[in-house]
Design a protein around this motif. Sequence first.
Motif, PDB file in Angstrom:
ATOM      1  N   ASP A 133       3.498   0.993  -4.231  1.00 42.82           N
ATOM      2  CA  ASP A 133       4.303   0.505  -5.409  1.00 42.82           C
ATOM      3  C   ASP A 133       3.427   1.617  -6.635  1.00 42.82           C
ATOM      4  OD1 ASP A 133       6.905   0.213  -4.577  1.00 42.82           O
ATOM      5  OD2 ASP A 133       5.646  -2.320  -5.309  1.00 42.82           O
ATOM      6  N   ASP A 134       2.200   2.447  -6.975  1.00 40.51           N
ATOM      7  CA  ASP A 134       1.285   2.600  -7.993  1.00 40.51           C
ATOM      8  C   ASP A 134       0.540   1.261  -8.742  1.00 40.51           C
ATOM      9  OD1 ASP A 134       2.660   5.189  -7.847  1.00 40.51           O
ATOM     10  OD2 ASP A 134       4.079   4.580  -9.533  1.00 40.51           O
ATOM     11  N   GLU A 135       0.218   0.283  -7.579  1.00 44.17           N
ATOM     12  CA  GLU A 135      -0.368  -0.542  -7.825  1.00 44.17           C
ATOM     13  C   GLU A 135      -1.829  -0.410  -6.975  1.00 44.17           C
ATOM     14  OE1 GLU A 135      -0.901  -5.651  -8.342  1.00 44.17           O
ATOM     15  OE2 GLU A 135       0.629  -4.525  -7.008  1.00 44.17           O
ATOM     16  N   ALA A 145      -5.545  -8.174  -7.913  1.00 45.22           N
ATOM     17  CA  ALA A 145      -4.526  -6.215  -8.185  1.00 45.22           C
ATOM     18  C   ALA A 145      -6.551  -6.221  -8.493  1.00 45.22           C
ATOM     19  CB  ALA A 145      -4.048  -6.697  -9.523  1.00 45.22           C
ATOM     20  N   ILE A 146      -6.310  -4.544  -8.842  1.00 44.09           N
ATOM     21  CA  ILE A 146      -7.661  -3.828  -9.803  1.00 44.09           C
ATOM     22  C   ILE A 146      -7.478  -2.522 -10.613  1.00 44.09           C
ATOM     23  CG2 ILE A 146      -9.482  -4.843  -7.809  1.00 44.09           C
ATOM     24  CD1 ILE A 146      -8.600  -1.892  -6.721  1.00 44.09           C
ATOM     25  N   THR A 147      -8.467  -1.842 -10.685  1.00 41.06           N
ATOM     26  CA  THR A 147      -8.272  -0.683 -12.058  1.00 41.06           C
ATOM     27  C   THR A 147      -9.104   0.043 -10.926  1.00 41.06           C
ATOM     28  OG1 THR A 147      -6.889  -1.211 -13.254  1.00 41.06           O
ATOM     29  CG2 THR A 147      -8.273   0.491 -13.975  1.00 41.06           C
ATOM     30  N   VAL A 148      -9.469   1.222 -10.024  1.00 35.56           N
ATOM     31  CA  VAL A 148     -10.138   2.364  -9.656  1.00 35.56           C
ATOM     32  C   VAL A 148     -10.678   3.178 -11.161  1.00 35.56           C
ATOM     33  CG1 VAL A 148      -9.730   4.102  -8.546  1.00 35.56           C
ATOM     34  CG2 VAL A 148      -8.303   2.768  -7.827  1.00 35.56           C
ATOM     35  N   VAL A 149     -11.839   2.664 -10.696  1.00 34.47           N
ATOM     36  CA  VAL A 149     -12.714   3.684 -12.604  1.00 34.47           C
ATOM     37  C   VAL A 149     -12.618   5.440 -11.593  1.00 34.47           C
ATOM     38  CG1 VAL A 149     -14.671   3.605 -13.406  1.00 34.47           C
ATOM     39  CG2 VAL A 149     -13.159   1.598 -12.929  1.00 34.47           C
TER      40      VAL A 149
END
Length: 287
Positions: free
Chosen positions: A227-229, A244-248
Amino acid sequence: MKKILLSAAAIFLLSSVAACSQTESEGETGDVEERVAAVEVAKAVEGDLTLERSIFGRTAPNSTTPILLQSPGEVDSLEVENGEQVEEDDIIAKVSTPMGKQNIRAPKDGEVANLKAAEGDSVSNEEPFTLIADLATIKLNFTVTADVHKLIAVDKKMTVTIENEQYEATITSVSTMPDDTGLYPVEAKVDNEDRAILPGMVAKLSVPEQQIKDAIIVPTAAINEEDDESFVYVVKDNQAIKQAITVVETQSAETAIEGDIQIGDSVIVTGQLTLSDGVQVNVVKGE
């Protein structure tokens, strides 16, 4: 009266069977253990992630030296065959010409290539009798765009992959003029003493483009998308905790991330496709 007694007995029997079935079912349910998933993990580490561009080209001999006859003639004998290694001044062939017999010798060390004549054949002096190819060093030919051109310089050492093997290549030429396709020719060389590299093979040049410093690095295999996460599973107290993470930035093997992930956390890299938050896990590899 008998009918009443029989009916009562039947009802009692059915009630007993139902009670037993319920008891057995409850017993079986009580014996079922909570599912434990087998997983493999890797540590989250702090480091630098270098982003690279892949440029594809072809291998070629470092040089090819043609052997031309002084005059046409007939091949009396061949002393070598294609693919054979020769040293400078070795006899390649003996040829009878109007000027007498000639010994055709190798002008330099290398490998015999493109030898087409056989003993007894008439040969011309208008085209090479054979070639001596230098394969101890291999030339790599690439063409690059203008934005990649600025990342490459003469004498710069880069990694090249040929037939799944990595080699250190040295850039020998970077043209400042584009060819007919609008791309800039680039040449490199790589040692080939064991003759593992053949002319015509595909070569992939890895060109460093950007470096992300002091990032949290995890294996790319640990990254999940839903889901775009983006998220990873972290093992805590033998449980898979969804984080949850953010891909750099991402590479094929490693990914730089941001999020509530600590250096040294064990992230799941295999077995996570069937997991959900809080599932019990058994680490079978990586700890």
